[in-house]
Design a protein around this motif. Structure first.
Motif, PDB file in Angstrom:
ATOM      1  N   LEU A   1       0.827  -1.285  -0.031  1.00 16.63           N
ATOM      2  CA  LEU A   1      -0.005  -0.018   0.143  1.00 16.63           C
ATOM      3  C   LEU A   1       0.811   1.126  -0.009  1.00 16.63           C
ATOM      4  O   LEU A   1       0.385   2.209  -0.388  1.00 16.63           O
ATOM      5  CB  LEU A   1      -0.973  -0.006   1.173  1.00 16.63           C
ATOM      6  CG  LEU A   1      -1.973  -1.143   1.106  1.00 16.63           C
ATOM      7  CD1 LEU A   1      -2.894  -1.077   2.282  1.00 16.63           C
ATOM      8  CD2 LEU A   1      -2.755  -0.858  -0.090  1.00 16.63           C
ATOM      9  N   TYR A   2       1.977   1.053   0.454  1.00 14.19           N
ATOM     10  CA  TYR A   2       2.914   2.351   0.618  1.00 14.19           C
ATOM     11  C   TYR A   2       4.071   2.073  -0.356  1.00 14.19           C
ATOM     12  O   TYR A   2       4.999   1.440  -0.221  1.00 14.19           O
ATOM     13  CB  TYR A   2       3.398   2.338   2.152  1.00 14.19           C
ATOM     14  CG  TYR A   2       2.491   2.629   3.085  1.00 14.19           C
ATOM     15  CD1 TYR A   2       1.702   3.800   3.423  1.00 14.19           C
ATOM     16  CD2 TYR A   2       1.974   1.449   3.816  1.00 14.19           C
ATOM     17  CE1 TYR A   2       0.792   4.044   4.261  1.00 14.19           C
ATOM     18  CE2 TYR A   2       1.109   1.672   4.734  1.00 14.19           C
ATOM     19  CZ  TYR A   2       0.377   2.701   5.056  1.00 14.19           C
ATOM     20  OH  TYR A   2      -0.550   2.882   5.786  1.00 14.19           O
ATOM     21  N   ASP A   3       3.712   2.515  -1.691  1.00 13.94           N
ATOM     22  CA  ASP A   3       4.752   2.283  -2.636  1.00 13.94           C
ATOM     23  C   ASP A   3       5.232   3.721  -3.208  1.00 13.94           C
ATOM     24  O   ASP A   3       4.512   4.347  -3.910  1.00 13.94           O
ATOM     25  CB  ASP A   3       3.961   1.533  -3.908  1.00 13.94           C
ATOM     26  CG  ASP A   3       4.859   1.183  -5.008  1.00 13.94           C
ATOM     27  OD1 ASP A   3       6.177   1.543  -4.868  1.00 13.94           O
ATOM     28  OD2 ASP A   3       4.649   0.926  -5.812  1.00 13.94           O
ATOM     29  N   PRO A   4       6.223   4.296  -2.627  1.00 20.89           N
ATOM     30  CA  PRO A   4       6.764   5.549  -3.110  1.00 20.89           C
ATOM     31  C   PRO A   4       7.097   5.721  -4.649  1.00 20.89           C
ATOM     32  O   PRO A   4       7.062   6.897  -5.130  1.00 20.89           O
ATOM     33  CB  PRO A   4       7.996   5.920  -2.178  1.00 20.89           C
ATOM     34  CG  PRO A   4       8.273   4.502  -1.847  1.00 20.89           C
ATOM     35  CD  PRO A   4       6.967   3.536  -1.755  1.00 20.89           C
TER      36      PRO A   4
ATOM     37  N   ILE B   1      -4.330   2.563  -3.296  1.00 24.24           N
ATOM     38  CA  ILE B   1      -5.293   1.332  -2.758  1.00 24.24           C
ATOM     39  C   ILE B   1      -5.493   0.183  -3.504  1.00 24.24           C
ATOM     40  O   ILE B   1      -5.719   0.860  -4.764  1.00 24.24           O
ATOM     41  CB  ILE B   1      -6.870   1.960  -2.175  1.00 24.24           C
ATOM     42  CG1 ILE B   1      -6.290   3.215  -1.388  1.00 24.24           C
ATOM     43  CG2 ILE B   1      -7.526   1.000  -1.639  1.00 24.24           C
ATOM     44  CD1 ILE B   1      -7.726   3.764  -0.916  1.00 24.24           C
ATOM     45  N   SER B   2      -5.296  -0.884  -3.390  1.00 25.49           N
ATOM     46  CA  SER B   2      -5.692  -2.212  -4.368  1.00 25.49           C
ATOM     47  C   SER B   2      -5.915  -3.263  -3.224  1.00 25.49           C
ATOM     48  O   SER B   2      -5.405  -3.129  -2.171  1.00 25.49           O
ATOM     49  CB  SER B   2      -4.766  -2.128  -5.239  1.00 25.49           C
ATOM     50  OG  SER B   2      -5.201  -3.101  -6.150  1.00 25.49           O
ATOM     51  N   TYR B   3      -6.045  -4.313  -4.017  1.00 21.49           N
ATOM     52  CA  TYR B   3      -6.395  -5.475  -2.984  1.00 21.49           C
ATOM     53  C   TYR B   3      -4.915  -6.105  -2.822  1.00 21.49           C
ATOM     54  O   TYR B   3      -4.273  -6.019  -3.787  1.00 21.49           O
ATOM     55  CB  TYR B   3      -7.144  -6.705  -3.742  1.00 21.49           C
ATOM     56  CG  TYR B   3      -7.342  -7.837  -2.767  1.00 21.49           C
ATOM     57  CD1 TYR B   3      -8.360  -7.721  -2.153  1.00 21.49           C
ATOM     58  CD2 TYR B   3      -6.714  -8.875  -3.019  1.00 21.49           C
ATOM     59  CE1 TYR B   3      -8.694  -8.880  -1.323  1.00 21.49           C
ATOM     60  CE2 TYR B   3      -6.971 -10.020  -2.089  1.00 21.49           C
ATOM     61  CZ  TYR B   3      -8.090  -9.819  -1.230  1.00 21.49           C
ATOM     62  OH  TYR B   3      -8.090 -10.991  -0.324  1.00 21.49           O
ATOM     63  N   ASN B   4      -4.663  -6.423  -1.491  1.00 20.61           N
ATOM     64  CA  ASN B   4      -3.502  -6.845  -0.932  1.00 20.61           C
ATOM     65  C   ASN B   4      -3.453  -8.436  -1.123  1.00 20.61           C
ATOM     66  O   ASN B   4      -3.758  -8.968  -0.438  1.00 20.61           O
ATOM     67  CB  ASN B   4      -3.293  -6.286   0.396  1.00 20.61           C
ATOM     68  CG  ASN B   4      -1.702  -6.518   0.809  1.00 20.61           C
ATOM     69  OD1 ASN B   4      -0.893  -7.397   0.114  1.00 20.61           O
ATOM     70  ND2 ASN B   4      -1.561  -6.307   2.076  1.00 20.61           N
ATOM     71  N   TYR B   5      -2.811  -8.745  -2.286  1.00 17.81           N
ATOM     72  CA  TYR B   5      -2.710 -10.271  -2.440  1.00 17.81           C
ATOM     73  C   TYR B   5      -1.578 -10.886  -1.653  1.00 17.81           C
ATOM     74  O   TYR B   5      -1.521 -12.119  -1.447  1.00 17.81           O
ATOM     75  CB  TYR B   5      -2.367 -10.744  -3.817  1.00 17.81           C
ATOM     76  CG  TYR B   5      -3.485 -10.402  -4.657  1.00 17.81           C
ATOM     77  CD1 TYR B   5      -4.675 -11.405  -4.842  1.00 17.81           C
ATOM     78  CD2 TYR B   5      -3.807  -9.193  -5.361  1.00 17.81           C
ATOM     79  CE1 TYR B   5      -5.845 -11.019  -5.554  1.00 17.81           C
ATOM     80  CE2 TYR B   5      -4.946  -8.791  -6.133  1.00 17.81           C
ATOM     81  CZ  TYR B   5      -5.769  -9.849  -6.406  1.00 17.81           C
ATOM     82  OH  TYR B   5      -7.074  -9.831  -7.240  1.00 17.81           O
ATOM     83  N   GLY B   6      -0.563  -9.969  -1.056  1.00 19.14           N
ATOM     84  CA  GLY B   6       0.812 -10.508  -0.590  1.00 19.14           C
ATOM     85  C   GLY B   6       0.525 -10.861   0.974  1.00 19.14           C
ATOM     86  O   GLY B   6      -0.572 -10.824   1.467  1.00 19.14           O
ATOM     87  N   PRO B   7       1.613 -11.352   1.630  1.00 22.44           N
ATOM     88  CA  PRO B   7       1.541 -11.541   2.698  1.00 22.44           C
ATOM     89  C   PRO B   7       1.028 -10.207   3.706  1.00 22.44           C
ATOM     90  O   PRO B   7       1.535  -9.183   3.429  1.00 22.44           O
ATOM     91  CB  PRO B   7       2.768 -11.841   3.453  1.00 22.44           C
ATOM     92  CG  PRO B   7       3.582 -12.404   1.898  1.00 22.44           C
ATOM     93  CD  PRO B   7       3.049 -11.698   0.978  1.00 22.44           C
ATOM     94  N   ARG B   8       0.175 -10.510   4.750  1.00 19.01           N
ATOM     95  CA  ARG B   8      -0.087  -9.208   5.661  1.00 19.01           C
ATOM     96  C   ARG B   8       0.172  -9.313   7.097  1.00 19.01           C
ATOM     97  O   ARG B   8       0.152 -10.414   7.464  1.00 19.01           O
ATOM     98  CB  ARG B   8      -1.823  -9.220   5.489  1.00 19.01           C
ATOM     99  CG  ARG B   8      -2.323  -9.436   4.188  1.00 19.01           C
ATOM    100  CD  ARG B   8      -3.915  -9.206   4.268  1.00 19.01           C
ATOM    101  NE  ARG B   8      -4.444  -8.824   2.926  1.00 19.01           N
ATOM    102  CZ  ARG B   8      -5.838  -8.967   2.754  1.00 19.01           C
ATOM    103  NH1 ARG B   8      -6.694  -8.677   3.794  1.00 19.01           N
ATOM    104  NH2 ARG B   8      -6.050  -8.536   1.505  1.00 19.01           N
TER     105      ARG B   8
END
Length: 545
Positions: free
Chosen positions: A13-16, A46-53
């Motif tokens: 979510l935090y992609d500079p 914002i997008s769906y987070n498919y990776g490890p949470r």
């Protein structure tokens, strides 16, 4: 425009490195941020987070587990520490020699008591048999009824709604006239309920029906849009039918989890002793509970309420995560193991957030019940009325905020407070009317299941009158069958409602990113009314098209 991420790649979510055209929480261009202290949410995507949470809100998960362990621990103590003489209280009598209660001869039921009990059992066996069979048949038929209703709402939404709308008026009119005529023909009912009062009730119900018709006429344009929204949500659910197997299993798991707590509550009442009590100079033997039993009751009830609220939120999380994966998947592709990944996230990284949300919902319900009780017991007055209105508005605001926060948590995996803030900013920035989605669709779906359940109850009553000799009891059996079916269909509407909310949030995310993940969703939701609190710019109006 933001770039579309691949489903198999973890998305931060935090992609500079990304530079969306409409960052989530960034300030206007004329108010630049200082370069020395960059805002970490300035480039939030914002997008769906498919990776490890990562795990969020862990303190609330620890608190919940601690309360559950205490409930089970003291429950086991109550089982092993119980007084076995609890069930033999009637066999104890006061002994003046020892100034205590001693066990005497065990009393037995007299032949007259046994005969009256047998007579009661024999007279009620026909009613119970009919009720059992109707319940079993209704429960079995409810499964295909739900599936057929889902498919009908998917392909023939407009026809189902428009056919059901007249019944919203016809069925109340039928029951209103039916009870009036039946009560007039019955001598006992007419004597207990005079003609003047019957006419007043009849006219009052007709006025209520007239108000319902007026609401339909005024909101006809909203009904047409709601029809399209329900159709889109039904299509999304039909592509994830596994939810209708997983969600009841979660409810069944809650019932199994409740079973030992109920047993502990029963055995907790057995912890105490039989003591003498003086009343008007005479001594009787009474049961005195241990001092810790009421506290354990409060702990166990709190655990059950919190667990119920957390399970409801977990179901919403699973629905939202599954529907969101369908929405953000590429055209022509079906997401794999979407339900399994939603379950893993719900009972894994987001379990603390679900516990926090469940605690808030539980607190809101308890406070609202306490306010209603206090208002009924206190004297009426303008101060009490204003206080109740203010409290209800505040609690409704919490309910509304929590409603979309869980949907957002299921999509991003963020903590509760972060998701609440981000959801508010997302909806505010995209000028969407959330109240429209929340109210109209829910009431329309509730009306549809009411019509179906009423038709089923009328048919069940007619069949019972034809094949049985229950008489007046057939009305009670049909009413209970109506209650069972409306509960099952209510669960179906609960799932469909949450699917609508999830698609709504996903649509807001698409507008924010300037993307179109599901064209059929945008073709419907683009007609949502714009919030009147803000004046949208030309760019914000064209984003969702």
């Amino acid at each position: 425009m933001g770039s579309t991420e691949e489903p198999d790649r973890p998305i931060s979510l935090y992609d500079p490195s990304s530079s969306p055209s409409h960052p989530l929480l960034s300030k206007p261009p004329d108010d630049p941020q200082p370069e020395t202290e960059p805002d970490p949410t300035q480039f939030l995507q914002i997008s769906y987070n498919y990776g490890p949470r990562p795990f969020k809100d862990l303190p609330f998960l620890v608190l919940f587990l601690l309360i559950v362990l205490c409930t089970f621990g003291f429950g086991l103590f109550s089982v092993f520490n119980r007084n076995t003489y609890y069930s033999d209280l009637s066999s104890f009598s006061y002994s003046s020699n020892s100034s205590s209660c001693v066990e005497s001869s065990v009393s037995e039921l007299s032949p007259t008591t046994w005969f009256s009990f047998y007579s009661f059992s024999s007279s009620s066996s026909s009613f119970l048999d009919s009720l059992l069979w109707v319940f079993v048949i209704t429960f079995v038929l409810s499964v295909p009824i739900c599936l057929l209703l889902l498919l009908a709402l998917k392909h023939y939404t407009k026809q189902i709604v428009y056919v059901s709308l007249p019944f919203f008026v016809v069925i109340p009119i039928f029951f209103n006239v039916y009870w009036f005529v039946a009560c007039t023909l019955s001598s006992s009912c007419s004597d207990a309920f005079p003609l003047v009062y019957r006419i007043l009730v009849l006219v009052f119900v007709f006025l209520v029906i007239a108000v319902i018709v007026w609401i339909f006429v005024v909101n006809w344009h909203r009904i047409e849009l709601t029809v399209s929204i329900i159709g889109v949500a039904s299509d999304a659910l039909s592509r994830n039918l596994g939810l209708f197997l997983v969600l009841p299993c979660m409810s069944l798991g809650l019932v199994i989890y409740y079973a030992p707590i109920v047993v502990f509550l029963v055995f907790a009442s057995h912890n105490g002793e039989i003591v003498p009590k003086e009343t008007d100079g005479e001594y009787t033997c009474v049961w005195k509970q241990d001092g810790w039993v009421p506290a354990y009751y409060a702990l166990a009830i709190l655990t059950m309420l919190w667990s119920l609220a957390a399970m409801v939120e977990a179901q919403v999380y699973v629905i939202s995560g599954t529907i969101a994966q369908w929405h953000f998947s590429k055209e022509g592709q079906t997401p794999r193991r979407s339900i399994r990944s939603s379950l893993r996230n719900a009972f894994g990284p987001s379990s603390g957030t679900i516990c926090l949300s469940g605690l808030l919902i539980c607190a809101v319900r308890v406070v609202r019940a306490a306010v209603d009780t206090a208002t009924q017991e206190s004297l009426p007055g303008i101060v009490n009325l204003m206080l109740r209105c203010c409290v209800n508005v505040f609690l409704s605001a919490i309910d509304f905020l929590n409603k979309f926060t869980i949907n957002f948590v299921a999509i991003t995996g963020e903590s509760y407070c972060t998701s609440a803030r981000m959801t508010y900013e997302l909806l505010k920035r995209n000028l969407l009317s959330a109240v429209f989605v929340e109210t109209i669709s829910t009431r329309l779906l509730a009306g549809i299941i009411f019509v179906l359940s009423a038709i089923y109850a009328i048919a069940a009553c007619a069949i019972l009158k034809a094949v049985s000799n229950l008489g007046v009891d057939s009305y009670y059996v049909a009413a209970l069958a109506w209650v069972l079916l409306i509960m099952v269909l209510g669960f179906f509407v609960h799932v469909l409602d949450n699917a609508i909310d999830t698609i709504y949030v996903c649509y807001a995310v698409d507008r924010d990113r300037g993307e179109v993940c599901k064209q059929e969703v945008h073709e419907v939701f683009v007609h949502l009314p714009i919030s009147r609190n803000h004046r949208p710019s030309l760019d914000s109006r064209t984003l969702g098209v």
